[in-house]
Design a protein around this motif. Structure first.
Motif, PDB file in Angstrom:
ATOM      1  N   LEU A 134       0.826  -1.207   0.000  1.00 36.77           N
ATOM      2  CA  LEU A 134       0.000   0.000   0.000  1.00 36.77           C
ATOM      3  C   LEU A 134       0.863   1.261   0.000  1.00 36.77           C
ATOM      4  O   LEU A 134       0.551   2.246  -0.680  1.00 36.77           O
ATOM      5  CB  LEU A 134      -0.928  -0.003   1.215  1.00 36.77           C
ATOM      6  N   GLU A 135       1.952   1.241   0.755  1.00 38.20           N
ATOM      7  CA  GLU A 135       2.847   2.400   0.821  1.00 38.20           C
ATOM      8  C   GLU A 135       3.462   2.689  -0.547  1.00 38.20           C
ATOM      9  O   GLU A 135       3.482   3.839  -1.009  1.00 38.20           O
ATOM     10  CB  GLU A 135       3.945   2.146   1.856  1.00 38.20           C
ATOM     11  N   ASP A 136       3.958   1.663  -1.200  1.00 37.66           N
ATOM     12  CA  ASP A 136       4.585   1.843  -2.519  1.00 37.66           C
ATOM     13  C   ASP A 136       3.600   2.368  -3.551  1.00 37.66           C
ATOM     14  O   ASP A 136       3.982   3.081  -4.484  1.00 37.66           O
ATOM     15  CB  ASP A 136       5.175   0.519  -3.006  1.00 37.66           C
ATOM     16  N   ALA A 137       2.331   2.006  -3.385  1.00 38.12           N
ATOM     17  CA  ALA A 137       1.296   2.442  -4.337  1.00 38.12           C
ATOM     18  C   ALA A 137       0.699   3.794  -3.962  1.00 38.12           C
ATOM     19  O   ALA A 137      -0.188   4.287  -4.665  1.00 38.12           O
ATOM     20  CB  ALA A 137       0.193   1.392  -4.421  1.00 38.12           C
ATOM     21  N   GLY A 138       1.149   4.378  -2.848  1.00 43.18           N
ATOM     22  CA  GLY A 138       0.632   5.677  -2.421  1.00 43.18           C
ATOM     23  C   GLY A 138      -0.734   5.612  -1.785  1.00 43.18           C
ATOM     24  O   GLY A 138      -1.454   6.612  -1.752  1.00 43.18           O
TER      25      GLY A 138
ATOM     26  N   LEU B  83      -5.213  -4.101  -6.300  1.00 46.12           N
ATOM     27  CA  LEU B  83      -5.097  -2.841  -7.039  1.00 46.12           C
ATOM     28  C   LEU B  83      -3.727  -2.220  -6.796  1.00 46.12           C
ATOM     29  O   LEU B  83      -3.038  -1.788  -7.734  1.00 46.12           O
ATOM     30  CB  LEU B  83      -6.222  -1.896  -6.603  1.00 46.12           C
ATOM     31  N   ALA B  84      -3.335  -2.161  -5.510  1.00 46.47           N
ATOM     32  CA  ALA B  84      -2.046  -1.556  -5.159  1.00 46.47           C
ATOM     33  C   ALA B  84      -0.876  -2.337  -5.769  1.00 46.47           C
ATOM     34  O   ALA B  84       0.091  -1.737  -6.270  1.00 46.47           O
ATOM     35  CB  ALA B  84      -1.911  -1.493  -3.641  1.00 46.47           C
ATOM     36  N   GLN B  85      -0.952  -3.656  -5.723  1.00 48.16           N
ATOM     37  CA  GLN B  85       0.132  -4.471  -6.285  1.00 48.16           C
ATOM     38  C   GLN B  85       0.261  -4.231  -7.788  1.00 48.16           C
ATOM     39  O   GLN B  85       1.371  -4.151  -8.331  1.00 48.16           O
ATOM     40  CB  GLN B  85      -0.119  -5.948  -5.990  1.00 48.16           C
TER      41      GLN B  85
END
Length: 426
Positions: free
Chosen positions: A139-143, A161-163
């Protein structure tokens, strides 16, 4: 074909009774084709599907983009057999990996560098994984880590979605099949706001209920371009049971943050001009208060007073009849005073609506005979005298029932929030 193993099944919460053990509802060819058709890319080099299952989305992508390299990932070791059968003789370049899609180190495990995928297609499972530290990094990497009140609210839909966002290149396209929560639920408004500001959400298509075998869950097709600029306007459409799409409507970012479903925004009508009948107003403007009951269904039988619950609403009685709460629920003045310490009461003149349920739009009653105890599945609307009859008649009309139905949301059990109720125009 490279493979690796992981125990994703051991960390997932219980799946739905009508899904497979991983909470998946398999995509039909017409839905897969419709999603792929919505993605405006001519010649992608690399197409990815996470959680590929039986490979319906991947097959549709392979049919459209003949020269693309296809990469699929699924935790189910049986998935490659179905995929291989579809790809035999096609000449497609296809690699499949048996691995946990929600591994934060997925890109290393499958040899796919972050930010290299041109197109990603995905139908996430309907399940809430048990929380682990990997999810926070994804989640962090995807903002998206700051979009929820609690990171533990993240379901597989948001995590998938985030991945996908981590693996997509800038301006890469993501086509998703999403459940109702991310599209309409208030608790995900922060997610929608962030996505709208960081990416270009091109369109959202509301699918007919029952499109996935074994569930009546409301689902949607969504297409976005990663980091392609802020979304100022979103195109919404609706698909009917024959696969035909409605005329599109456009909504601005502010409206899209609230909800992204076609039926909700399609019913919004401009206020009538003078001389064309009463001006439209919101439900909020007509009320002095809204009371939600506090007695849960499991406590009703032991409660020291009759409790009006979902099964006590009567059927519609005709165009001019009024559905009232039966006399057996009316409390004496003394009993009502006693109950104030144990429950919330509906008062004479209140309009009762169901807050939850598959057919909540059909449940309506007026309190007439005296105060009554209401369950926590019911709203009591306390309307101003001058608006009460008009508001009741509205909810008893086809237009009112449609407004309630389109304002409710939820994947399995549908429910109505106060915020969505207040925004209904009548």
């Amino acid at each position: 074909m490279a493979t690796s193993t992981s125990g994703m099944g051991q960390v997932l919460a219980r799946a739905g009774h009508t899904s497979d053990p991983w909470g998946r509802y398999y995509t039909t060819p017409i839905v897969s084709q419709s999603l792929v058709d919505r993605i405006e890319v001519a010649k992608p080099k690399l197409v990815l599907e996470l959680g590929s299952g039986s490979g319906s989305l991947c097959t549709a992508a392979a049919t459209r983009w003949h020269k693309a390299q296809l990469v699929t990932v699924d935790v189910d070791s049986r998935a490659p057999k179905a995929l291989d059968a579809d790809m035999v003789g096609t000449g497609r370049r296809h690699s499949h990996y048996v691995h946990d899609v929600l591994d934060a180190a997925l890109s290393d495990k499958i040899g796919l560098a972050p930010g290299t995928v041109d197109v990603a297609v995905c139908n996430p499972p309907y399940i809430r994984p048990k929380w682990r530290s990997d999810f926070g990094k994804i989640l962090e990497d995807a903002g998206l880590s700051g979009t929820l009140a609690s990171l533990h609210d993240a379901g597989a839909d948001l995590l998938f979605l985030a991945q996908n966002l981590r693996l997509l290149r800038k301006n890469g396209k993501l086509g998703l099949i999403l459940p109702d929560g991310l599209i309409t639920a208030e608790r995900f408004s922060g997610v929608r706001k962030t996505l709208l500001r960081q990416h270009l959400i091109e369109q959202v298509v509301q699918l007919p209920r029952g499109v996935f075998k074994g569930t009546e869950a409301q689902t949607y097709l969504a297409v976005l371009s990663k980091s392609a600029g802020e979304t100022n306007q979103v195109t919404l459409r609706q698909m009917d049971s024959d696969g035909q799409l409605s005329v599109p409507i456009e909504i601005l970012q502010e409206a899209a943050v609230k909800r992204l479903d076609f039926t909700f925004h399609a019913r919004v009508v401009s206020p009538q001009r003078s001389g064309e009948g009463p001006m439209r107003m919101s439900v909020r403007q007509a009320l002095t208060d809204v009371v939600r009951g506090t007695v849960c269904s499991s406590s009703i039988s032991a409660f020291p007073a009759p409790v009006f619950h979902l099964g006590d609403f009567s059927e519609p009685l005709g165009e001019h009849a009024v559905r009232v709460v039966p006399k057996r629920f009316a409390l004496s003045e003394r009993k009502a005073q006693q109950m104030l310490e144990e429950a919330r009461l509906a008062l004479p003149g209140d309009i009762l609506l169901a807050r939850v349920g598959r057919s909540l739009e059909d449940r309506l009653a007026l309190v007439v005979h005296g105060p009554c105890v209401i369950s926590d599945c019911i709203f009591a609307l306390r309307a101003m005298d001058e608006h009460r009859e008009r508001l009741y008649r509205f909810f008893d009309s086809d237009l009112g029932r449609h407004a309630l139905a389109s304002s409710a949301h939820g994947v399995a059990a549908r429910f109505m929030s106060k915020t969505n109720l207040f925004e209904i125009q009548f």
